[in-house]
Enzyme design. Structure first.
Site, PDB file in Angstrom:
ATOM      1  N   HIS A   1      31.306  81.083   6.049  1.00 59.72           N
ATOM      2  CA  HIS A   1      31.314  79.901   6.994  1.00 59.72           C
ATOM      3  C   HIS A   1      31.014  78.698   6.196  1.00 59.72           C
ATOM      4  O   HIS A   1      31.171  77.723   6.672  1.00 59.72           O
ATOM      5  CB  HIS A   1      30.792  80.404   8.239  1.00 59.72           C
ATOM      6  N   ARG A   2      30.283  78.886   5.256  1.00 59.05           N
ATOM      7  CA  ARG A   2      30.057  77.695   4.138  1.00 59.05           C
ATOM      8  C   ARG A   2      31.021  77.155   3.745  1.00 59.05           C
ATOM      9  O   ARG A   2      31.305  75.805   3.660  1.00 59.05           O
ATOM     10  CB  ARG A   2      28.807  77.957   3.196  1.00 59.05           C
TER      11      ARG A   2
END
Length: 472
Positions: A443-444
């Site tokens: 999700h980064r």
């Protein structure tokens, strides 16, 4: 009379900065005469099984480690008795410099560099390999034995040498009593024999030229090879309630990588169930097409091609988070990793520049990749540099899961089993072939919208392969 000296060969760094390797088997014994670059041992790193060539031409004086030993890089593993010419040919190769008559483990090894020129007296051309050296000399025959008198003389010279290795030499593999040769088998078969406690000298080989096969070992014991966990011995003594196995090799590397990935990259997993009946129909037509005759086509083949097309429209899933430089690295190529369950544990070899391959080329690459992985011959280069991975859990009858990212990659997709199920098709209930897709992403790097669009594109292609025309 030609002067001789004792040379020690230390375990080299086999790549990827690995600090240790396991000695799987010796291809030579004390007293054998070897040539430069002759394979003398098989060693297992955390990533691959590697054949180790000899850096010297001479006679094996001592084997310092037994099969099964885990050895740190830089520790001596074998000593050779060489003459001055053999020392000149192999000294720089083994240690990156000249050497004294006897080299000890206290001297720090220096890794040879690709840019270094050939050593004095070395062959004019050398072929590169995993340990950074090689020679045009090829050895195809079996090692020759020294005469008994020469072997006794060698032992006396070793005892008199002031810096000779003090440690006792481990016993070499015994020879067959009738032929004088050691039993012939492959590394996986020797591993199986060790797990089952079988002495290969007692097993008669039924393979070509008397090769001992996996079936020979199993038939000898009357037991079956463990499939679910190859590192657990198949034979457990009666009354034993526990079996303990050392954590090493692929199992150790995989565990460390998964822990690092799980606690470094914030994982998000999304699921999508798709009617893949059109894909399965396409697969049947391709198998019947003469243009694909001889090619191994599976649902994975089509799914892999679909993944490559979907990545073209969703490039953020083909990227890497560079923590050290605080950068996001987006790859303009796809090295497609395929998770493979092997006797050594889970590996993820990858197909370099898979996005440039045709469907037939991709089918060939997939077949070769899985066959090589299962045989334990995948090279470290093929296990590194992946940019996106697929895990085909459907082959185990599993529908969905939450796959963990291969470290350094932004996403991984799990392909579930293709099953017949009731499905609404053209507003009517019908029996269709259905597959579940599980996408995990970092999700980064990947927002929920980007991950969802990729998964939707992948599902759209598998539900209707003609959708590819709208995406390329």
């Amino acid at each position: 009379m030609t002067a001789t000296m004792i040379k020690e060969f230390r375990l080299p760094d086999l790549g990827e900065g690995l600090t240790e390797s396991e000695i799987l088997s010796w291809k030579v014994a004390v007293g054998d005469t070897v040539t430069l670059n002759q394979v003398i041992a098989e060693v297992e790193t955390a990533k691959a099984v590697v054949e180790l060539p000899s850096p010297f031409a001479g006679v094996v004086a001592a084997l310092h480690e037994q099969p099964g030993s885990v050895v740190e890089v830089g520790k001596p593993i074998v000593s050779f008795e060489v003459d001055d010419a053999g020392a000149a040919n192999g000294s720089d190769v083994a240690n990156g410099r000249g050497a004294s008559a006897v080299e000890t483990a206290d001297e720090a090894p220096e890794a040879p560099t690709a840019a270094a020129g050939p050593a004095v007296g070395s062959p004019a051309k050398r072929e590169p390999n995993l340990v950074g050296y090689g020679a045009v000399v090829e050895h195809t025959g079996r090692p020759t034995r020294r005469a008994r008198g020469q072997a006794q003389s060698l032992k006396q010279e070793q005892a008199e040498a002031p810096k000779a290795p003090a440690a006792a030499t481990p016993a070499a593999p015994q020879a067959d009593k009738e032929t004088g040769e050691r039993p012939r088998s492959t590394p996986p078969v020797r591993k199986l024999a060790r797990d089952l406690g079988v002495d290969l000298e007692s097993v008669k080989g039924t393979g070509p030229g008397g090769l001992i096969t996996r079936e020979d070992v199993q038939n000898f014991t009357g037991s079956q090879e463990p499939e679910a966990e190859p590192h657990v011995a198949a034979v457990v003594p009666q009354g034993e309630r526990e079996t303990r196995t050392s954590i090493k090799g692929v199992r150790k590397l995989t565990a460390a990588a998964m822990v690092q990935s799980a606690f470094t990259a914030p994982h998000v997993t999304e699921f999508l169930t798709v009617d893949v009946t059109p894909t399965m129909e396409l697969l049947a037509r391709l198998k019947a097409n003469k243009a694909f005759e001889g090619f191994k086509l599976t649902p994975l083949t089509i799914a892999a091609k679909a993944v490559l097309v979907a990545l073209r429209n969703n490039p953020t899933l083909n990227s890497r988070w560079d923590e050290a430089n605080q950068e996001i690295v987006q790859f303009n190529y796809v090295n497609l990793g395929i998770a493979a369950a092997t006797p050594r544990g889970l590996t993820v070899p990858n197909i370099k520049d898979a996005d440039r391959l045709t469907l037939r080329e991709l089918a060939t690459a997939l077949s070769g990749l899985t066959d090589t992985a299962r045989s334990g011959k995948t090279s470290p280069a093929d296990l590194s540099g992946g940019t996106f991975s697929i895990t085909n859990i459907g082959v185990f009858g599993i529908d969905a899961g939450t796959p963990i990212l291969n470290p350094g990659e932004a996403a991984i997709v799990a392909l579930g089993a293709v099953r017949k199920a009731p499905w609404v098709h053209n507003d009517e209930l019908a029996v269709r072939q259905v597959m579940s897709l599980s996408l995990s992403f970092d999700h980064r790097l990947v927002d929920g919208e980007q991950g969802s669009r990729f998964l939707a594109d992948l599902g759209a292609i598998l539900a209707d392969p003609a959708m590819v025309m709208t995406m390329v």
